[in-house]
Scaffold this motif. Sequence first.
Motif, mmCIF file in Angstrom:
data_model
loop_
_atom_site.group_PDB
_atom_site.id
_atom_site.type_symbol
_atom_site.label_atom_id
_atom_site.label_comp_id
_atom_site.label_asym_id
_atom_site.label_seq_id
_atom_site.Cartn_x
_atom_site.Cartn_y
_atom_site.Cartn_z
ATOM 1 N N TYR A 107 30.019 8.352 41.952
ATOM 2 C CA TYR A 107 30.492 9.457 41.126
ATOM 3 C C TYR A 107 29.339 10.360 40.670
ATOM 4 O O TYR A 107 28.331 9.888 40.138
ATOM 5 C CB TYR A 107 31.237 8.908 39.906
ATOM 6 N N ASN B 101 38.623 3.729 40.158
ATOM 7 C CA ASN B 101 37.694 2.650 39.803
ATOM 8 C C ASN B 101 38.167 1.274 40.273
ATOM 9 O O ASN B 101 37.711 0.260 39.777
ATOM 10 C CB ASN B 101 37.446 2.618 38.295
ATOM 11 N N ASP C 9 34.668 -1.150 37.742
ATOM 12 C CA ASP C 9 34.046 -1.015 36.422
ATOM 13 C C ASP C 9 35.125 -0.612 35.432
ATOM 14 O O ASP C 9 35.956 0.250 35.730
ATOM 15 C CB ASP C 9 32.931 0.034 36.457
ATOM 16 N N SER D 209 34.640 0.910 32.663
ATOM 17 C CA SER D 209 34.321 2.248 32.171
ATOM 18 C C SER D 209 34.497 3.243 33.315
ATOM 19 O O SER D 209 33.869 3.112 34.365
ATOM 20 C CB SER D 209 32.878 2.287 31.670
ATOM 21 N N ASN D 210 35.351 4.232 33.112
ATOM 22 C CA ASN D 210 35.691 5.152 34.201
ATOM 23 C C ASN D 210 35.912 6.562 33.651
ATOM 24 O O ASN D 210 36.710 6.747 32.738
ATOM 25 C CB ASN D 210 36.965 4.651 34.891
ATOM 26 N N ASN E 164 32.081 6.561 35.690
ATOM 27 C CA ASN E 164 30.643 6.404 35.505
ATOM 28 C C ASN E 164 29.995 6.397 36.891
ATOM 29 O O ASN E 164 30.662 6.672 37.891
ATOM 30 C CB ASN E 164 30.306 5.140 34.704
ATOM 31 N N THR E 165 28.725 6.076 36.976
ATOM 32 C CA THR E 165 28.009 6.148 38.249
ATOM 33 C C THR E 165 28.665 5.291 39.325
ATOM 34 O O THR E 165 28.667 5.664 40.503
ATOM 35 C CB THR E 165 26.544 5.691 38.064
ATOM 36 N N ASN E 166 29.249 4.148 38.944
ATOM 37 C CA ASN E 166 29.846 3.229 39.923
ATOM 38 C C ASN E 166 31.252 3.624 40.364
ATOM 39 O O ASN E 166 31.832 2.977 41.231
ATOM 40 C CB ASN E 166 29.893 1.808 39.351
ATOM 41 N N THR E 167 31.804 4.653 39.757
ATOM 42 C CA THR E 167 33.158 5.092 40.093
ATOM 43 C C THR E 167 33.212 5.694 41.502
ATOM 44 O O THR E 167 32.282 6.351 41.947
ATOM 45 C CB THR E 167 33.633 6.139 39.060
#
Length: 453
Positions: free
Chosen positions: A284, A234, A258, A260-261, A263-266
């Motif tokens: 991701y 991330n 991000d 939060s890992n 998630n979609t952006n990972t």
Amino acid sequence: MKLCVIIPLCALFTLTQQVPPRDRCVCELINSEKAFPHDKLSTVEDNTSKCNNNITPKKTLELESLMLGLERRLPKLQEDVSVLERENDGDLYGALSLLVIENELTEIKKLIHKLNMTTQGHQRLTTDANEQLKDLKTEMIELEKYDTLQVVKRRQANECLKEGLQPTSQPTQPPHGICPHGRFLNITGPRIHTEGEYPGSYPYGAWGRDPKPEVGKENWYWLVMLTSSNRYANYVRLYSSLSSLIVGVSGPGNMEIDSSNPNTNTIQGPNVVLYRGALYYNCYNEYAVCQFNLTTETVTTMQLPEGTRYNSKGNFCNLDECYSYTDLDLATDESGVWVIYTTSQDFGNLVLSKVEEGEQPTFNQTWTTSVFKQAVTNTFMACGVLYATRYVSEEVEEIFYSFDTSTGVEKFNIGIFIKKMSPNIYFLNYSPVDQMLHAYCNSVMVSYKILFG
């Protein structure tokens, strides 16, 4: 009249058994050749091993580290002197500032002394290695005199013959489209070989340069390591220079995508590129490409066609294994960013799409090929031409295939070989800035120079 003598067979056996052992025929073999000097050969091997151990990449890294330290201390000294000139009160403050500057100068002098000693040591090492190589060559020529069957001579002749037929020397001329550098001729190297600041920790990852960097970041390098389960990460780690990357000193530090890992952006998979200040990667758990803008710290998503294989279902492979989560391969060249993938509609063959830049980046044009993705270990782009590699051995990878997007012509006989520093190459990308090919394999960062004609 003929006289026939008949001797019973049993009598022959009896006679044979009665011959005493000392009367048996014994042949004595006398070798007229001189005995091979195995002890001398062993000495040559030991000297060769010592020579290899003395000359290591660590020697270069030591010099790079000292240069980097000096590079950082000199601007600091200049800054301290400027502050003193501006704020000197001629009293206690000035005395303390002078003491600080004096300490800085002492440290710099020590650093310069160590740098001089290291440089002199390297010069001596170079001279000694040159002399040792001359001695080793002389000794090997002497040992070849014992090769009466000319095994070595014939082997050398065979090697010369192989080199004469080797496609690396005169490779098939691949299609090159409209390339400012000319034809893709060969690859030399490796030029750079380093494990950076995390040796052996993260086998999957990617690294390189931004082909279109922001002002002031022309010398920056970036690194992405899959820090979780060899699958996702991330953040991207930034370095102010190649020296910083080699010695493992990250000035700019990490850019987190991000908190939060995952998630979609990972980031998913090792095939990541940086272009015009934006990181491109496989989102991701999706068949989509994410664009992370390092300036605005925002993520934009580009959806791939329905039927695109993802989540480790359309990987690069060799004969023995596949490389996890390599479904999407991102690549850069002189014209921008490309994505290489495969779909169920194309029966697992490579598909190539060009990224169209803008506020909302999209895929501009798509090409299909006739090469099966799982027969390929990696791909990269150069001058609008897609190149594919395959596994030859633990030491060698071959660039065997090309697809020219300007003509649609495919070739399967490129025959350019890459010398590997590790059995598997998990990431491969071309840098149009300096015509280097960057590879990441088992936590080792390697680069090669592409020769154009």
